[in-house]
Scaffold this active site. Structure first.
Site, PDB file in Angstrom:
ATOM      1  N   LYS A 112       1.585   5.078   3.544  1.00  0.00           N
ATOM      2  CA  LYS A 112       1.848   6.409   3.585  1.00  0.00           C
ATOM      3  C   LYS A 112       1.238   7.037   2.193  1.00  0.00           C
ATOM      4  O   LYS A 112       1.006   8.162   1.810  1.00  0.00           O
ATOM      5  CB  LYS A 112       3.362   7.106   3.875  1.00  0.00           C
ATOM      6  CG  LYS A 112       3.535   6.907   5.359  1.00  0.00           C
ATOM      7  CD  LYS A 112       4.662   7.643   5.692  1.00  0.00           C
ATOM      8  CE  LYS A 112       5.852   6.931   5.306  1.00  0.00           C
ATOM      9  NZ  LYS A 112       6.184   5.628   5.893  1.00  0.00           N
ATOM     10  N   TYR A 144       6.933   8.534  -1.926  1.00  0.00           N
ATOM     11  CA  TYR A 144       6.481   7.441  -2.387  1.00  0.00           C
ATOM     12  C   TYR A 144       5.835   7.584  -4.003  1.00  0.00           C
ATOM     13  O   TYR A 144       6.204   6.902  -4.844  1.00  0.00           O
ATOM     14  CB  TYR A 144       5.223   6.846  -1.730  1.00  0.00           C
ATOM     15  CG  TYR A 144       5.705   6.042  -0.499  1.00  0.00           C
ATOM     16  CD1 TYR A 144       6.859   5.795  -0.142  1.00  0.00           C
ATOM     17  CD2 TYR A 144       4.631   5.661   0.374  1.00  0.00           C
ATOM     18  CE1 TYR A 144       7.249   5.010   0.987  1.00  0.00           C
ATOM     19  CE2 TYR A 144       4.826   4.871   1.627  1.00  0.00           C
ATOM     20  CZ  TYR A 144       6.319   4.751   2.050  1.00  0.00           C
ATOM     21  OH  TYR A 144       6.359   4.069   3.049  1.00  0.00           O
TER      22      TYR A 144
END
Length: 353
Positions: A112, A144
């Site tokens: 991702k 992230y």
């Protein structure tokens, strides 16, 4: 010097594999969780990553030399994901700071990084595949990136090295894991076999026909060990995949054969697992009772929403491993074997019949 690794998420799909690999290497393994399960070779540390003061107290007796961050918390929006998951990483690294013992922190994220968060998964402008680390970040908010930034800031403050590991879909054994395609497909195949339902590929024509790759949790664990110990891997971000590529049009029949069923023909229609399995909890409980299985709760084994996200993508996703290869990590894992090894372990553990 004896190494002590603190694994945050030691009972999860990545953390349990890392605990096994690092324990076999002779390391002392600390496993942090709110309610740590009993794990062979793992010293439990009970703490909540959202409770900064409680976390400091729980970690005060310990002096880890390595940290593996392999957990995250799902929230309804990406903004909330960023707030919560970024704070958990900061809290953890603040809690280990007083000991002054940490020399390396490894953070596990995923693709991702390139595909975007759940709210924009595989949509908009996506970097060219195969994904390469040099492509950097998307111009979009992503939890992230918040986790990475928290690690980078603590590394500058405390002087430890870091590594970031980006696996593709992870195949491994864990119960209660939010992203577990291997076990989800094993449960789905079992339901199809036991009920006579067709074993239908739930995803898109692009995923059925296109190339893809995956990551065995055991290979990822070896990559974590490698990056934590070799100087050339310090302060680097890495893609981590098995090293082979395949098409689901080939793999689907191989998985069906392991369960002794015929794969249904794929007509190009997306038929998400989340809808297919929506009413299957009572069915699974009955199958578990009939076969004496260890886990009757379907929701503890299957995560169809996440499998749908991967198998429904409108783009081909493959991942470049050249950076790790050039620096000396040469491990390889055939993905078909990753699936069948997992299925065997699930059966041995009485999680599937």
């Amino acid at each position: 010097m004896t190494e002590t690794v603190l694994i945050v998420g030691a009972s999860g799909i990545v953390g349990s594999a890392a605990a096994a690999v690092m324990g076999e290497a002779g390391w002392t393994v600390l496993g942090l969780a709110r309610t740590p399960p009993a794990q062979a070779g793992v010293v439990p540390v009970a703490a909540d990553l959202q409770d900064a003061e409680g976390l400091k107290a729980a970690l005060a007796p310990h002096r880890p030399t390595r940290v593996v961050l392999s957990t995250w918390m799902r929230r309804p929006t990406e903004a909330e994901m960023i707030r919560v998951n970024g704070a958990m990483v900061r809290n953890l690294l603040d809690a280990v700071q007083p000991a002054g013992s940490v020399r390396h922190v490894a953070l596990v994220t995923g693709l991702k990084h390139y595909l975007g968060p759940f709210e924009a998964y595989g949509k908009g402008t996506v970097p060219q595949t195969p994904f390469r680390e040099e492509q950097g970040r998307l111009e979009i908010e992503n939890f992230y990136y918040a986790q990475e930034d928290a690690v980078f800031a603590a590394a500058r403050r405390d002087g430890f090295s870091w590594s970031v590991h980006r696996p593709h879909t992870i195949i491994g054994k864990a119960v209660g894991n939010a992203m577990n395609m291997g076990t989800t497909l094993a449960v789905y195949a079992t339901l199809c076999r036991e009920t006579g339902r067709p074993f239908r590929f739930p995803g898109s024509a692009m995923q059925w026909n296109g190339l893809t790759d995956m990551t065995d949790a055991r290979l990822l664990a070896r990559h974590l060990l490698w990056a934590s110990t070799v100087p050339q891997a310090a302060n680097q971000d890495f893609n981590v995949v098995n090293g082979d590529v395949f098409r689901w049009s080939w793999m689907w029949g191989r998985l069906a054969a392991w369960f002794g069923i015929e794969p249904a023909p794929f007509d190009g229609t997306v038929q998400p697992l989340e809808a297919q399995m929506a009413g299957d909890a009572p069915l699974w409980a009955g199958i578990a009772k009939t076969h004496g299985l260890a886990e009757p709760d379907l929701n503890r084994l299957a995560s169809p929403w996440h499998t749908d996200a991967d198998l429904g993508r409108p783009i081909e996703v493959v991942t470049d491993m050249s950076k790790s290869r050039r620096l000396g990590f040469l491990d390889y894992q055939p993905t078909e074997d990753a699936f069948t090894d997992l299925f065997t372990r699930l059966r041995t553990s009485r999680l599937i019949p």
